[in-house]
Design an enzyme around this catalytic site. Structure first.
Site, PDB file in Angstrom:
ATOM      1  CG  ASN A   1      -0.799   7.012  -1.352  1.00 17.11           C
ATOM      2  OD1 ASN A   1       0.063   7.190   0.035  1.00 17.11           O
ATOM      3  ND2 ASN A   1      -1.864   8.038  -1.714  1.00 17.11           N
TER       4      ASN A   1
ATOM      5  CE  LYS B   1      -4.284   6.107   0.133  1.00 17.90           C
ATOM      6  NZ  LYS B   1      -5.770   6.043  -0.610  1.00 17.90           N
TER       7      LYS B   1
ATOM      8  CG  HIS C   1      -4.078  10.906  -3.574  1.00 19.26           C
ATOM      9  ND1 HIS C   1      -5.253  10.182  -3.070  1.00 19.26           N
ATOM     10  CD2 HIS C   1      -3.953   9.581  -3.621  1.00 19.26           C
ATOM     11  CE1 HIS C   1      -5.703   9.231  -2.777  1.00 19.26           C
ATOM     12  NE2 HIS C   1      -4.475   8.422  -3.006  1.00 19.26           N
TER      13      HIS C   1
ATOM     14  CD  GLU D   1      -6.974   9.150   0.394  1.00 20.00           C
ATOM     15  OE1 GLU D   1      -6.303   8.531   0.502  1.00 20.00           O
ATOM     16  OE2 GLU D   1      -7.555   8.106  -0.106  1.00 20.00           O
TER      17      GLU D   1
ATOM     18  CD  GLU E   1      -5.379   6.671  -7.173  1.00 17.33           C
ATOM     19  OE1 GLU E   1      -4.257   6.134  -7.145  1.00 17.33           O
ATOM     20  OE2 GLU E   1      -5.309   7.751  -6.445  1.00 17.33           O
TER      21      GLU E   1
ATOM     22  N   GLY F   1      -9.766   2.768  -2.141  1.00 14.45           N
ATOM     23  CA  GLY F   1      -9.385   2.362  -0.705  1.00 14.45           C
ATOM     24  C   GLY F   1     -11.755   1.537  -0.755  1.00 14.45           C
TER      25      GLY F   1
ATOM     26  CB  SER G   1      -9.373  -1.480  -4.937  1.00 15.75           C
ATOM     27  OG  SER G   1      -9.894  -0.459  -4.268  1.00 15.75           O
TER      28      SER G   1
HETATM   29  P1  PGA Z   1      -6.091   1.757  -3.168  1.00 12.83           P
HETATM   30  O1  PGA Z   1      -5.605   3.403  -2.912  1.00 12.83           O
HETATM   31  O2  PGA Z   1      -5.253   0.967  -3.593  1.00 12.83           O
HETATM   32  O3  PGA Z   1      -6.110   1.460  -1.251  1.00 12.83           O
HETATM   33  O4  PGA Z   1      -6.893   1.625  -3.611  1.00 12.83           O
HETATM   34  C1  PGA Z   1      -5.246   4.455  -3.695  1.00 12.83           C
HETATM   35  C2  PGA Z   1      -4.714   5.222  -4.053  1.00 12.83           C
HETATM   36  O5  PGA Z   1      -5.318   6.295  -2.862  1.00 12.83           O
HETATM   37  O6  PGA Z   1      -3.583   5.314  -4.793  1.00 12.83           O
END
Ligand code: PGA
Length: 251
Positions: free
Chosen positions: A10, A12, A97, A99, A169, A175, A215
């Site tokens: 992803n 983003k 997601h 976010e 997740e 992140g 992560s």
């Molecule tokens: P990350 O993000 O690997 O940077 O933690 C995962 C995601 O949001 O799908």
């Protein structure tokens, strides 16, 4: 049953045109030797899906979108529909997601309409679920992800459920550099699969691929992916470099 692994990156809101095309080509090259064993997917910003699809040409790498609107067309300024995404060669779509849920107020009901629409328009949905740190500390993880799953697959047929990808997740691991331990992740994946058994039966539940996200890096991917109910990874930060993404695919 052996479920085929799926690793998705992803991107983003992190790549412009030049970076996206270079990264797509890099991913295709660096993951080519794993293509027979693993599904590899990149998820660029929506305006870069078409150039990424064309940069990938006939390669093994699939392309997904980070979001979509459930309606096929209409007066929804700023939104993109499933038929638009398929028309440019997109085949997956991330729904709900964290976010989108937390920064843009998407509810589980709305996410469920997107998952259903994805199936209707020929896209494979990646339905994201996950608890916040506060919810985990309050012992609510299973209740929260169970409810997000229930509403996310509401109204789907068994065939559609079997073809839905779930991504667990934990919000506190996205992140942050803080990964769920393999045991923590496996426990939630097993819970999700048990919920799927109740909803759709053992055969369907066994077919559903459940990714872990939060992560994931080359150094922790092997242990996470060796868990019995972890069938892949949804990768953010570590998907922005072809080498580290390929390291996860290799794991
Ligand atoms: P990350 O993000 O690997 O940077 O933690 C995962 C995601 O949001 O799908």
């Amino acid at each position: 049953m052996t479920r085929r692994r799926i690793i998705a990156g992803n991107w983003k809101m992190f790549t412009d045109l030049e970076e996206a095309v270079a990264l797509a080509r890099g991913v295709a090259e660096a993951t080519a030797r794993f293509a027979t064993d693993v599904d590899v997917v990149v998820i660029p910003p929506s305006c870069l899906i078409a150039p990424v699809v064309s940069a990938l040409g006939e390669s093994h790498v699939g392309v997904g979108a980070q979001n979509m609107h459930p309606e096929p067309r209409g007066a929804y300024t700023g939104e993109l529909s499933g038929p638009m995404l398929t028309s440019v060669g997109c085949s997956y779509v991330v729904c709900g997601h964290s976010e989108r849920r937390h920064l843009f107020g998407e509810t589980s009901e709305f996410v469920g309409t997107k998952v259903a629409a994805a199936h209707r328009f020929g896209l494979t949905p990646i339905l994201c679920v996950g608890e916040t740190l506060e919810e985990r500390e309050a012992g609510e993880t299973e209740a929260i992800v169970g409810e997000q799953l229930r509403r996310g697959i509401d109204g789907l047929t068994k065939e559609e459920i079997a073809a839905t990808i779930i991504a667990y997740e934990p919000v506190w691991a996205i992140g942050t550099g803080r990964t769920a331990s393999a045991e923590q992740a496996q426990a939630v994946h097993a819970h999700l699969r048990a919920q799927l058994v109740k909803r759709a039966g053992a055969q369907v539940a066994e077919a559903v691929r459940i990714q872990y996200g939060g992560s994931v890096k080359p150094s922790n991917a092997g242990e996470l992916l060796s868990q019995p109910d972890i069938d892949g990874a949804l990768v953010g930060g570590a998907s922005l470099k072809a080498d580290s993404f390929a390291g996860i695919v290799g794991a």
